[in-house]
Design a protein around this motif. Structure first.
Motif, PDB file in Angstrom:
ATOM      1  N   PHE A 108       0.803  -1.049  -0.104  1.00  0.00           N
ATOM      2  CA  PHE A 108       0.061   0.055  -0.103  1.00  0.00           C
ATOM      3  C   PHE A 108       1.024   1.013  -0.028  1.00  0.00           C
ATOM      4  O   PHE A 108       0.714   2.106  -0.689  1.00  0.00           O
ATOM      5  N   ALA A 109       1.792   1.289   0.828  1.00  0.00           N
ATOM      6  CA  ALA A 109       2.553   2.498   0.985  1.00  0.00           C
ATOM      7  C   ALA A 109       3.513   2.644  -0.246  1.00  0.00           C
ATOM      8  O   ALA A 109       3.455   3.843  -0.836  1.00  0.00           O
ATOM      9  N   TRP A 110       4.115   1.769  -0.939  1.00  0.00           N
ATOM     10  CA  TRP A 110       4.749   1.951  -2.031  1.00  0.00           C
ATOM     11  C   TRP A 110       3.889   2.304  -3.072  1.00  0.00           C
ATOM     12  O   TRP A 110       4.421   3.208  -3.767  1.00  0.00           O
ATOM     13  N   ASP A 111       2.935   1.544  -3.356  1.00  0.00           N
ATOM     14  CA  ASP A 111       1.834   2.032  -4.365  1.00  0.00           C
ATOM     15  C   ASP A 111       1.473   3.399  -4.157  1.00  0.00           C
ATOM     16  O   ASP A 111       1.439   3.971  -5.350  1.00  0.00           O
ATOM     17  N   PHE A 112       1.169   3.942  -3.100  1.00  0.00           N
ATOM     18  CA  PHE A 112       0.546   5.131  -3.040  1.00  0.00           C
ATOM     19  C   PHE A 112       1.663   6.434  -3.379  1.00  0.00           C
ATOM     20  O   PHE A 112       1.423   7.109  -3.843  1.00  0.00           O
ATOM     21  N   LEU A 113       2.930   5.960  -3.014  1.00  0.00           N
ATOM     22  CA  LEU A 113       4.191   6.970  -3.032  1.00  0.00           C
ATOM     23  C   LEU A 113       4.308   6.979  -4.539  1.00  0.00           C
ATOM     24  O   LEU A 113       4.791   8.107  -5.139  1.00  0.00           O
ATOM     25  N   THR A 114       4.613   5.657  -5.192  1.00  0.00           N
ATOM     26  CA  THR A 114       5.104   5.616  -6.273  1.00  0.00           C
ATOM     27  C   THR A 114       4.224   5.861  -7.512  1.00  0.00           C
ATOM     28  O   THR A 114       4.458   6.470  -8.670  1.00  0.00           O
ATOM     29  N   ASN A 115       3.091   5.300  -7.425  1.00  0.00           N
ATOM     30  CA  ASN A 115       1.837   5.459  -8.565  1.00  0.00           C
ATOM     31  C   ASN A 115       0.820   6.501  -8.408  1.00  0.00           C
ATOM     32  O   ASN A 115       0.609   7.222  -9.139  1.00  0.00           O
ATOM     33  N   GLU A 116       0.349   6.546  -7.086  1.00  0.00           N
ATOM     34  CA  GLU A 116      -0.525   7.452  -6.980  1.00  0.00           C
ATOM     35  C   GLU A 116       0.018   8.933  -6.941  1.00  0.00           C
ATOM     36  O   GLU A 116      -0.597   9.921  -7.719  1.00  0.00           O
ATOM     37  N   LEU A 117       1.192   9.329  -6.295  1.00  0.00           N
ATOM     38  CA  LEU A 117       1.788  10.450  -6.243  1.00  0.00           C
ATOM     39  C   LEU A 117       2.949  10.583  -7.201  1.00  0.00           C
ATOM     40  O   LEU A 117       3.284  11.764  -7.741  1.00  0.00           O
ATOM     41  N   GLY A 118       3.322   9.448  -7.642  1.00  0.00           N
ATOM     42  CA  GLY A 118       4.190   9.566  -8.907  1.00  0.00           C
ATOM     43  C   GLY A 118       5.733   9.878  -8.591  1.00  0.00           C
ATOM     44  O   GLY A 118       6.617  10.379  -8.990  1.00  0.00           O
ATOM     45  N   LEU A 119       6.037   9.746  -7.256  1.00  0.00           N
ATOM     46  CA  LEU A 119       7.532   9.999  -6.738  1.00  0.00           C
ATOM     47  C   LEU A 119       8.302   9.088  -7.472  1.00  0.00           C
ATOM     48  O   LEU A 119       8.083   7.911  -7.342  1.00  0.00           O
ATOM     49  N   PRO A 120       9.641   9.390  -7.813  1.00  0.00           N
ATOM     50  CA  PRO A 120      10.464   8.408  -8.461  1.00  0.00           C
ATOM     51  C   PRO A 120      11.203   7.430  -7.511  1.00  0.00           C
ATOM     52  O   PRO A 120      11.529   7.985  -6.377  1.00  0.00           O
TER      53      PRO A 120
END
Length: 863
Positions: A108-120
């Motif tokens: 959940f955490a990784w998906d939110f940061l990298t996919n939802e927010l688009g952080l590299p």
């Protein structure tokens, strides 16, 4: 993304993952004495994690408002001087109560940061507890994290525990890399304290139960608690390094700059002010007002720290409260309670700002008195801390005054006293503190007392001095536990019932009933025969006492509603006591209630009593109760299903207490007193029924006695007393005029007694029959007439000596009024103090006065 968009994106994401969105709890933890303030998102779920409370959901998400300005977590002193410390912040969190665990939480955490927010991914760094191979495997093998952006850290950073014993477990943290142009190394490296790598998300895995010997036992339902600071995440998403540069803060900083006439928006004082308005406003919204104790003390400290920074920017007028509207613009949509209470927040802050000037004056008075009587040249640290702690008098201001008198301040002693205060605060934040009763019994007592005064009940257990026994004989004091009971156990301010337990020739007098968990403890003494475990007896309450308590309890609800109607919705209950004899109600309010308001409150309560509305009680879920407008009462613990007590449309509250059937049964309601018990907290005492009639009769008796004293009938008392007061004032006026003439006459004679020391007139004399006002008035006239001059005047009343001294301003460099008055005061057994040009003292040995006054010329010649 704006901060508002981030809040919504976070909640929306986890709702899609079947989490229940839960609104932020107040910053004041409900029914949790172990915390000063809510400091993490998990606080409102604490009892759920401990297995003491069941919720309808096993997954939750929230944006929790938090304060870290007291107790174990205290960032106050760092605010404004670092990029990320705040007294108030918002914590984004997702929680699992025995549902998902490490795999899902990490995904959940990784998906939110990298996919939802688009952080590299290359900007993110992960840490795990060095012994947690399971979590390391998930990150490295399943999530594909590069080992070059991965650290294993010790328990200090990556192992969480609720206390020395109890739930605990490993953590995994996600850091954001702000770039090579910022100093600092990755977590786990020697220079990890730099600002380049900033923790943004902490995932806590509650996996074990720690025993007293340190043994870790796996929990039957491991859980997840995560926390991510909104401000830090917003800084990342808005491509700034300093939290104070995000949109949430910039609007407030700009308004603070406008109010204080500043142009540099990076000024640290502006950042302090912008941070502090957030914590102050939300603390007031949640029912705390400035005071000298507990949470109120912390609030007052934050307010005054903000005002001091305003002073540093040249502000000498009230300004802090004017930031509330812009705060509401920024956060009112996310927190509707802030917008609703805007006017009350502004009022409380403005009042505290205005009072700050008064505290400075009071602090100066204490400091002057201390300096006048001190030995040596160092102001004690304890005194400096008392000025700070009691009067809000800053240490640096104490040091300024000291420098003017060629004194210094014991700053080490001040810090020692401050550390003692911090330790007291820390001791109040023991997260693992638990209240344990003396009775080792876990059964549940069924309460049947809402609609009956007696019931057949089985004795389940008996305790004597905390020890379980099978039976007790006549004369034995004990605690009896029944399977069911009509006795109300002390709760929510209502005292426990008294009454009897009987079976044939066997009886037990109950003098109190208290609650331990869900067990009712019937405390009393066996009055005849014996009582045994398993015995079935009749439990009967004292009906008269219960009915009186019910009248007072129902009247308390009406009083609460009347206070909010007359004074405003900022009124919140702070304490309550309901006994058969009277009621006592403590509530938040800024100032004493005006007499005409008290009359209106009493009238409003009696009007609603006379309406004879039915008193309804209904059980419903907590959300339905809130929609109905029910108010929660101080000190009560509410589950998902609550009991709502309503009295027409006037009063709707959550309450577990007992009440009358209709408001008319309360009888007359009479206010007895209204007083202040703490800063921002008032207390009303009142009576109902026969107690109210007794109070009315007593008031009428007093009125008749006054009428007889002033020789008027009852209907003419007001006019006659007003005339007597007017006559008294006229006599006082004439008396003061005579005193003034006497002072003028004596002043002319005394001027001739002055002697010259150089170019300065020195006068030391006693005035017969003068009070302190006459002394001061005579002193002012003599200073004008003899200037340049140094004068001390005295008066004697019995064994009391009053002294005043005055020095012309042009010679205060040589003669100081404080030194002059103390030269005389010390010889007559006293001391005093004041300004260089004006001082006052007292003494208790008039026999030495003449000699002391005669020594003034020699004192002056030595200067």
């Amino acid at each position: 993304m704006t901060s508002a968009e981030l809040r919504k994106a976070f909640l929306d994401y986890f709702v899609k993952q079947n989490h229940t969105a839960v609104h932020s709890s107040p910053v004041v933890p409900g029914n949790d004495p172990t915390l000063l303030f809510t400091n993490a998102g998990m606080v409102q779920f604490k009892e759920t994690f401990l297995g003491q409370e069941q919720r309808e959901y096993t997954r939750a998400t929230s944006v929790q408002r938090c304060i870290r300005a007291g107790g174990k977590h205290n960032d106050l002193e760092n605010v404004g001087y670092t990029a990320r410390h705040h007294t108030f912040f918002e914590m984004l969190g997702n929680f699992s109560f025995g549902d998902y665990f490490k795999h899902e939480a990490i995904k959940f955490a990784w998906d939110f940061l990298t996919n939802e927010l688009g952080l590299p991914e290359e900007k993110l760094w992960v840490t795990v507890f060095e012994e947690d191979e399971e979590t390391a495997g998930i990150w490295l093998n399943e999530m594909g994290i590069s080992p070059e952006r991965f650290s294993r850290c010790g328990a200090k950073d990556n192992f969480w525990q609720m206390g020395d014993t109890g739930p605990c477990g490993p953590c995994t943290e996600i850091f954001y890399d702000h770039g090579a142009d910022v100093a600092g190394g990755p977590p786990g490296s020697p220079d990890e304290d730099g600002d380049r790598y900033i923790e943004i998300w902490n995932l806590v895995f509650m996996q074990f139960d720690r025993a007293a010997d340190g043994t870790l036992t796996p929990l039957p339902k491991p859980s997840v608690d995560t926390g991510m600071g909104l401000e830090r995440l917003a800084a990342v998403m808005q491509n700034v390094h300093n939290n104070y540069d995000i949109d949430l803060f910039q609007a407030i900083v700009k308004k603070a700059a406008e109010l204080t006439h500043q142009t540099d928006l990076t000024n640290s004082s502006l950042r302090v002010i912008a941070d502090h308005i957030r914590s102050c406003a939300f603390t007031i919204v949640d029912g705390v007002l400035p005071s000298n104790e507990g949470r109120g003390y912390v609030l007052r400290r934050i307010i005054r720290r903000a005002i001091r920074h305003g002073y540093k920017l040249g502000m000498n007028d009230v300004f802090f409260y004017k930031l509330v509207p812009v705060l509401v613009e920024q956060m009112g949509e996310a927190y509707p309670e802030l917008a609703k209470e805007q006017a009350n927040v502004e009022r409380a802050l403005k009042l505290e700002e205005e009072r700050f000037a008064e505290t400075l004056e009071n602090g100066m008075k204490l400091l002057e008195e201390y300096i006048a009587g001190m030995d040596g040249s160092v102001i004690a640290g304890e005194i400096a801390f008392k000025l700070y702690d009691t009067y809000g008098f800053p240490l640096d201001l104490t040091a300024d005054v000291a420098r003017e008198r060629n004194l210094t301040v014991d700053e080490a002693g001040f810090e020692k006293s401050m550390e003692a205060q911090r330790e007291r605060a820390r001791s109040a934040s023991n997260f693992a503190a638990q209240t344990t009763g003396k009775i080792d019994y876990s059964g549940e007592t069924q309460f049947v007392g809402y609609d009956r005064d007696e019931a057949e009940a089985k004795v389940m257990a008996i305790f004597v001095d905390g020890t379980s026994v099978d039976s007790i004989a006549e004369g034995t004091e004990a605690v009896v536990i029944l399977g069911r009971t009509p006795f109300y156990a002390e709760s929510g301010g209502q005292v426990g019932d008294t009454g009897s337990l009987t079976e044939g020739m066997h009886s037990f007098h109950v003098n109190n009933c208290q609650k331990q968990g869900k067990t009712f403890l019937h405390m009393g003494v066996a009055t005849a025969g014996t009582l045994s475990v398993g015995q079935v007896l009749t439990a009967r309450i004292d009906v008269n006492g219960r009915r009186s308590s019910e009248r007072n309890h129902s009247a308390t609800h009406l009083l609460h509603a009347a206070l909010r109607t007359v004074l405003g919705t900022h009124v919140q209950q702070k304490g309550s006591l309901v006994t058969p004899d009277r009621l006592r109600f403590d509530f938040s309010h800024f100032e004493p209630i005006k007499p005409e308001q008290l009359l209106e409150i009493e009238k409003l309560v009696n009007q609603n009593i006379m309406l004879n509305n039915p008193v309804g009680t209904n059980e419903m879920d907590i959300e339905s109760a809130k929609e109905k407008g029910a108010m929660a009462l101080f000190g009560e613990k509410y589950g998902d299903v609550v009991r709502v007590v309503d009295m027409g449309d006037f009063s709707v509250e959550l309450c577990g207490g007992t009440h009358v059937c209709s408001t008319g049964q309360i009888g007359p309601f009479r206010l007895l007193s209204e007083t202040g018990i703490a800063s921002g907290v008032r207390r009303i005492e009142a009576v109902t029924g026969e107690g109210a009639w007794a109070a009315i009769y007593e008031d009428d008796k007093t009125l008749l006695n006054v009428a007889a004293t002033v020789k008027a009938d009852k209907n003419q008392v007001e006019t006659k007393v007003a005339q007597l007061v007017a006559d008294h004032k006229e006599l006082e006026k004439q008396f003061k005029q005579l005193q003034s003439k006497m002072a003028s006459s004596q002043g002319d004679d005394l001027a001739n007694q002055a002697v010259k020391v150089g170019d300065v007139s020195i006068l030391a004399a006693q005035l017969e029959g003068a009070d302190v006002n006459t002394l001061r008035e005579t002193l002012d006239k003599l200073k004008d007439k003899l200037a340049p001059a140094a004068i001390v005047l005295a008066a004697v009343d019995g064994d009391k000596v009053t002294l005043v001294a005055g020095v012309s301003k042009e010679v205060t460099g040589t003669f100081k009024a404080g030194e002059l008055v103390n030269h005389v005061a010390q010889q007559v057994g006293g001391k005093g103090g004041g300004r260089p040009d004006m001082a006052q003292a007292g003494g208790k040995d008039p026999s030495k006065l003449a000699e002391a006054l005669a020594s003034v010329q020699v004192w002056a010649e030595s200067k």
